[in-house]
Design an enzyme around this catalytic site. Structure first.
Site, PDB file in Angstrom:
ATOM      1  N   GLN A 249       0.808  -1.221   0.000  1.00 10.80           N
ATOM      2  CA  GLN A 249       0.000   0.000   0.000  1.00 10.80           C
ATOM      3  C   GLN A 249       0.838   1.268   0.000  1.00 10.80           C
ATOM      4  OE1 GLN A 249      -3.123   0.332  -0.593  1.00 10.80           O
ATOM      5  NE2 GLN A 249      -3.835  -1.775  -0.357  1.00 10.80           N
TER       6      GLN A 249
ATOM      7  N   SER B 288       2.902  -4.617  -5.247  1.00 11.95           N
ATOM      8  CA  SER B 288       1.928  -5.214  -6.168  1.00 11.95           C
ATOM      9  C   SER B 288       1.554  -4.215  -7.255  1.00 11.95           C
ATOM     10  CB  SER B 288       0.690  -5.597  -5.358  1.00 11.95           C
ATOM     11  OG  SER B 288      -0.351  -5.990  -6.231  1.00 11.95           O
TER      12      SER B 288
ATOM     13  N   THR C 187       8.142 -19.174 -16.623  1.00 13.05           N
ATOM     14  CA  THR C 187       8.358 -18.175 -17.685  1.00 13.05           C
ATOM     15  C   THR C 187       7.761 -16.840 -17.245  1.00 13.05           C
ATOM     16  OG1 THR C 187       8.339 -19.904 -19.344  1.00 13.05           O
ATOM     17  CG2 THR C 187       7.944 -17.657 -20.129  1.00 13.05           C
TER      18      THR C 187
ATOM     19  N   CYS D 159     -10.517  -7.737   0.055  1.00 17.84           N
ATOM     20  CA  CYS D 159     -10.319  -9.176   0.154  1.00 17.84           C
ATOM     21  C   CYS D 159     -11.193  -9.736   1.270  1.00 17.84           C
ATOM     22  CB  CYS D 159      -8.867  -9.485   0.413  1.00 17.84           C
ATOM     23  SG  CYS D 159      -7.762  -8.414  -0.492  1.00 17.84           S
TER      24      CYS D 159
END
Ligand SMILES: Cc1ncc(COP(=O)(O)O)c(C=O)c1O
Length: 406
Positions: A183, A203, A241, A339
């Site tokens: 955050q 993120s 990958t 979430c």
């Protein structure tokens, strides 16, 4: 009708600059090569990954881009730090320390280590603003402590933790220190090379990058057990990958954030403050959750006494959806963290700061972002008091409050 979006801590839209940077790596005739391939197409993809790594390193203020590992999200980066450190250092001990207000990406990783692998975890309490006390950390450290994980800023309240001080305690005790910076990255300047931080998670989708990409800063020399096993990608630290378009998007988002943070942060903070004080002035019995000053500039978590938070979120959502009128656009806000809100469970964060259960249910998070405008705040200050008024008029608890006042 475009809804007014106040849920930027849940996720952010992708910035145009990010989309443009990613597009060539998604086009059928573009840079779709595998970065491990030796041919030109592969090496172009490899070069794009490395350039993005540099941009991530620059935002986090780390000297060596080789210390950045791309992951699939913030959750994976947190898991890699917590579980990876626990498995790599179990000969040192089996004790970890974290706080009661961490994101589930850290809390559930700790829980897994306790339940499935016999580690012990100390959950530090927080004060009424959500801050961890350095003294509590000092008192919880043990000779067998291998990792401390404390978030840089809280997703529900925005409270900023004293990372510098907490990290310094760990550094002098010879204990690894991880911070969940998901955050704070892009919202507050981070100079990790000057901080006693060994591991830090970020993120993409929280800072106007794409979903499905995150990164973990791993200070040079820190050993982690890999969570994924396969090829030698990311210097054997994360097999699979690489998500080239995602990494390019994260790099572009970090570059934009670095360039604009100093102007965007005060602009957003000003709007957040106007929203917060405006709502508190217009609506009686509204309480702030979180630190008054040591807080992200985009976040305000408010308790509306005698209102059901879920009903408030839905009513505000409906205000836009049903009216379909530009004069009364919808407002997207969130109760607790995105979430957790689907679970209808009371927020563990608000519980930890001592908010009584009935007030937790009336708590709503507003998290502003780059695309908000002063006009959004005007609309919010017009609509929200009316919606709260309507919900309270239906509430038996509110009726009791009125009687108490008489
Ligand atoms: C503080 C914090 N840590 C970790 C995460 C998880 O990040 P991601 O959604 O990329 O897995 C979130 C997401 O809400 C968060 O707010």
């Amino acid at each position: 009708m475009k809804p007014i979006y106040f849920d930027n801590n849940a996720t952010t839209p992708v910035r145009a600059e990010v989309f443009e940077a990613m597009a060539p790596f998604l086009a059928p005739d573009g840079g779709f090569g595998n970065p491990s391939s030796l041919h030109t197409l592969g090496q172009q993809a490899h070069a794009a990954m490395e350039s993005s790594r540099e941009k991530v390193a620059a935002l986090l203020g780390v000297a060596d881009p080789g210390e950045i590992v791309f992951t699939s999200c913030g959750t994976e980066a947190d898991n890699m730090a917590v579980i990876g450190a626990a498995f790599a250092h179990r000969e040192k001990g089996r004790h970890l320390i974290t706080s009661a207000v961490e994101h589930h990406a850290v809390l559930h990783a700790c829980d897994y280590l306790e339940k499935e692998h016999g580690f012990q975890v100390t959950y530090l309490p927080v004060d009424r603003f959500g801050r961890v006390s350095p003294n509590d950390l000092r008192g919880a450290l043990r000779p067998d402590t291998l990792l401390v994980s404390i978030m840089a800023a809280n997703n529900e309240m925005g409270t900023i933790e004293p990372i510098q001080e907490l990290g310094a305690i760990c550094r002098s005790a010879g204990v690894l220190f991880h911070t969940d910076a998901v955050q704070s990255a892009g919202k507050v300047p981070l100079k990790l090379k000057d901080c006693p931080v060994d591991l830090a998670a970020i993120s993409g989708h929280k800072l106007y990058g794409p979903k499905g990409i995150g990164a973990l800063y791993i200070r040079r020399g820190v050993q982690l057990h890999a969570l994924l096993h396969g090829g030698a990608h990311e210097k054997n630290r994360r097999a699979g990958t690489e998500n080239v378009p995602g990494a390019v998007g994260l790099g572009a988002a970090c570059a934009v954030a670095l360039k604009e943070m100093s102007t965007d942060e005060p602009r957003v903070r000003k709007m957040r403050d106007r929203l917060e004080t405006g709502l508190m002035e217009r609506i009686p019995f509204v309480f702030l959750n979180g630190h008054p000053t040591e807080r992200l500039g985009n976040t305000t978590n408010l308790t509306f006494d005698a209102v059901e938070g879920e009903s408030l979120v839905l009513a505000l959502d409906q205000a836009g959806f049903t009216l379909k009128n530009d004069a009364l656009p919808g407002l997207e806000v969130s109760t607790g963290s995105a979430c957790a809100s689907g679970l209808l469970e009371p927020s563990h964060v608000l519980k930890a700061i001592g908010v009584p259960m009935e007030r937790i249910h009336g708590s709503v998070r507003f998290s502003l972002g780059h695309f908000n405008t002063e006009a959004d705040i005007d609309t919010a200050l017009d609509i929200i008091p009316k919606v709260v008024d309507r919900l309270r008029s239906l509430s038996p608890i509110w009726e009791d409050r009125q009687k108490e006042k008489v």
